[in-house]
Design an enzyme around this catalytic site. Structure first.
Site, PDB file in Angstrom:
ATOM      1  N   CYS A 196      -2.060  10.127  -6.307  1.00  0.00           N
ATOM      2  CA  CYS A 196      -3.170   9.825  -5.465  1.00  0.00           C
ATOM      3  C   CYS A 196      -4.177  10.991  -5.610  1.00  0.00           C
ATOM      4  O   CYS A 196      -3.953  12.150  -5.382  1.00  0.00           O
ATOM      5  CB  CYS A 196      -2.754   9.843  -3.953  1.00  0.00           C
ATOM      6  SG  CYS A 196      -4.074   9.686  -2.711  1.00  0.00           S
ATOM      7  N   LYS A 226       0.861  -1.263  -0.034  1.00  0.00           N
ATOM      8  CA  LYS A 226       0.022  -0.175  -0.154  1.00  0.00           C
ATOM      9  C   LYS A 226       0.852   1.112  -0.155  1.00  0.00           C
ATOM     10  O   LYS A 226       1.825   1.479   0.693  1.00  0.00           O
ATOM     11  CB  LYS A 226      -0.965   0.007   1.301  1.00  0.00           C
ATOM     12  CG  LYS A 226      -1.762   1.332   1.506  1.00  0.00           C
ATOM     13  CD  LYS A 226      -2.728   1.618   0.576  1.00  0.00           C
ATOM     14  CE  LYS A 226      -3.367   2.998   0.804  1.00  0.00           C
ATOM     15  NZ  LYS A 226      -4.279   3.546  -0.302  1.00  0.00           N
ATOM     16  N   GLY A 280     -12.083  -0.163 -12.393  1.00  0.00           N
ATOM     17  CA  GLY A 280     -12.934  -1.200 -13.073  1.00  0.00           C
ATOM     18  C   GLY A 280     -13.117  -0.801 -14.662  1.00  0.00           C
ATOM     19  O   GLY A 280     -12.305  -0.264 -15.143  1.00  0.00           O
ATOM     20  N   SER A 321     -12.528   6.925  -1.893  1.00  0.00           N
ATOM     21  CA  SER A 321     -11.763   7.997  -1.755  1.00  0.00           C
ATOM     22  C   SER A 321     -11.113   7.606  -0.215  1.00  0.00           C
ATOM     23  O   SER A 321     -11.602   7.906   0.899  1.00  0.00           O
ATOM     24  CB  SER A 321     -12.784   9.317  -1.502  1.00  0.00           C
ATOM     25  OG  SER A 321     -11.798  10.236  -1.090  1.00  0.00           O
ATOM     26  N   LYS A 335       4.040   6.103 -10.382  1.00  0.00           N
ATOM     27  CA  LYS A 335       2.518   5.452 -10.590  1.00  0.00           C
ATOM     28  C   LYS A 335       2.009   6.948 -11.068  1.00  0.00           C
ATOM     29  O   LYS A 335       1.871   7.674 -10.307  1.00  0.00           O
ATOM     30  CB  LYS A 335       1.907   5.039  -9.468  1.00  0.00           C
ATOM     31  CG  LYS A 335       0.426   4.809  -9.428  1.00  0.00           C
ATOM     32  CD  LYS A 335       0.082   3.383 -10.064  1.00  0.00           C
ATOM     33  CE  LYS A 335      -1.235   3.225 -10.108  1.00  0.00           C
ATOM     34  NZ  LYS A 335      -1.485   2.352  -8.635  1.00  0.00           N
TER      35      LYS A 335
HETATM   36  O1  RRO Z   1      -5.713   5.613  -0.822  1.00  0.00           O
HETATM   37  C1  RRO Z   1      -6.376   6.294  -1.754  1.00  0.00           C
HETATM   38  O2  RRO Z   1      -7.384   6.964  -1.498  1.00  0.00           O
HETATM   39  C2  RRO Z   1      -5.814   6.066  -3.104  1.00  0.00           C
HETATM   40  C3  RRO Z   1      -4.587   6.137  -3.416  1.00  0.00           C
HETATM   41 BR1  RRO Z   1      -3.199   6.736  -2.220  1.00  0.00          BR
HETATM   42  C4  RRO Z   1      -4.281   6.281  -4.770  1.00  0.00           C
HETATM   43  O3  RRO Z   1      -3.307   6.397  -5.341  1.00  0.00           O
HETATM   44  N1  RRO Z   1      -5.373   5.714  -5.757  1.00  0.00           N
HETATM   45  C5  RRO Z   1      -6.696   5.574  -5.047  1.00  0.00           C
HETATM   46  O4  RRO Z   1      -7.438   5.373  -6.103  1.00  0.00           O
HETATM   47  N2  RRO Z   1      -6.882   5.798  -3.825  1.00  0.00           N
END
Ligand code: RRO
Length: 309
Positions: free
Chosen positions: A128, A44, A220, A69, A162
């Site tokens: 993110c 993660k 998805g 989120s 990423k």
């Molecule tokens: O933790 C999140 O809300 C999250 C992250 Br860090 C991300 O890079 N992509 C995402 O869809 N959720």
């Protein structure tokens, strides 16, 4: 039939792995990925310190995917470093995802990864979409350039980034031009969720998730064409870098498409969340079946060989 492949010189038994964020927050999930039929795995995205993340509900299943989120809930950098230090690297490669809230936090984490001497491969999350008040770094091309310069200077090993999805050819060109100036950026993971979508429950006339008035990252089936476009765009523009595909993968056909578009590894997010790590058994079987039908014996024979008309 042989699903083995190489990525950054490391052998993998399968081109499949989890997408960061899914099934990789805590040790029992990480252990399950290690024991699964995934060919690699990633932790993660972490911050320097532990975070609870956003208030719940913060993930919702949709008709064709998911909205989330989460807000970067994680156990803190040291927790994942501890995992990285006991991971069995003979079994499968481990990617280590970081998403510092500031450049300084990222530099601190990178220095600690370097000092730990683990064989884990750094994946720097620049996309993110869910931390209130924090813009996605990779949509600010100047900030992208700065962070790549700083991390490249601070970190002695190859690493990956990423990226969020881009939607314009001019943006593919501009981002690729920046990335190609950084030799240590050896792979690009395309794509993170499509940021800040909104879905509505007609019955209650409300949003589906609590944070950010219902806005969240979309994953998805909704995102497959965008993911394939980003994989192929960067595959074409960054010939010295490897690509990891992510987005919209729930069947062997989707895996095959990502590989054809240029991905060397394919990540599974929403579908892994829904099905759990057993999904890698199914996806490996489905990919093998397609390869057999087409007469391919190895991934190398078709990987990156998408044809145009
Ligand atoms: O933790 C999140 O809300 C999250 C992250 Br860090 C991300 O890079 N992509 C995402 O869809 N959720």
């Amino acid at each position: 039939l042989d699903l083995s492949t190489f990525f950054l010189g490391r052998p993998l038994t399968s081109p499949l792995m989890n997408a960061s964020g899914v099934w990789c927050n805590v040790n029992n999930q990480l252990n399950a990925l290690a024991e699964s039929k995934a060919g690699a795995m990633v932790t993660k995205s972490c911050t320097l310190l532990r975070r609870n993340g956003n208030p719940e509900p913060r993930y919702h299943t949709l008709a064709m995917g998911s909205i989330n989120s989460m807000g970067l809930p994680n156990e803190g950098h040291q927790y994942y470093l501890d995992y990285a230090e006991r991971h069995d690297y003979e079994n499968k490669p481990l990617f280590f995802s970081i998403a510092g809230l500031t450049l300084d936090d990222n530099l601190t984490m990178v220095a600690q990864i370097q000092d730990a001497y683990t064989p884990a491969i750094l994946e720097l999350n620049l996309s993110c979409p869910n931390v209130p008040g924090k813009a996605q770094i990779a949509y600010d091309f100047e900030a992208l350039d700065v962070i790549l310069a700083e991390i490249s200077a601070a970190y002695s090993r190859p690493f990956g980034i990423k990226l969020p999805p881009y939607f314009d050819i001019a943006h593919f060109d501009e981002v690729a031009e920046i990335l190609n100036r950084y030799e240590k950026v050896s792979f690009i993971t395309c794509i993170n969720s499509i940021g800040n979508g909104l879905m509505i429950d007609i019955n209650s006339e409300t949003v589906l998730i609590k944070p950010k008035e219902g806005f969240g990252g979309i994953g998805g089936d909704y995102v497959l064409p965008t993911a394939l476009a980003n994989v192929n765009a960067f595959y074409q523009r960054c010939p010295k870098k490897s690509i990891i595909g992510c987005g919209g993968v729930s069947t062997g056909e989707h895996v095959f498409m990502h590989l054809l578009a240029g991905a060397g590894i394919v990540q599974v997010g929403t579908a892994l969340y829904e099905e759990g790590p057993e999904i890698f058994v199914r996806l490996n079987i489905e990919l093998a079946k397609i390869m057999k039908e087409k007469g391919y014996k190895t991934i190398r024979e078709f990987q990156g060989k998408l044809k145009t008309i």
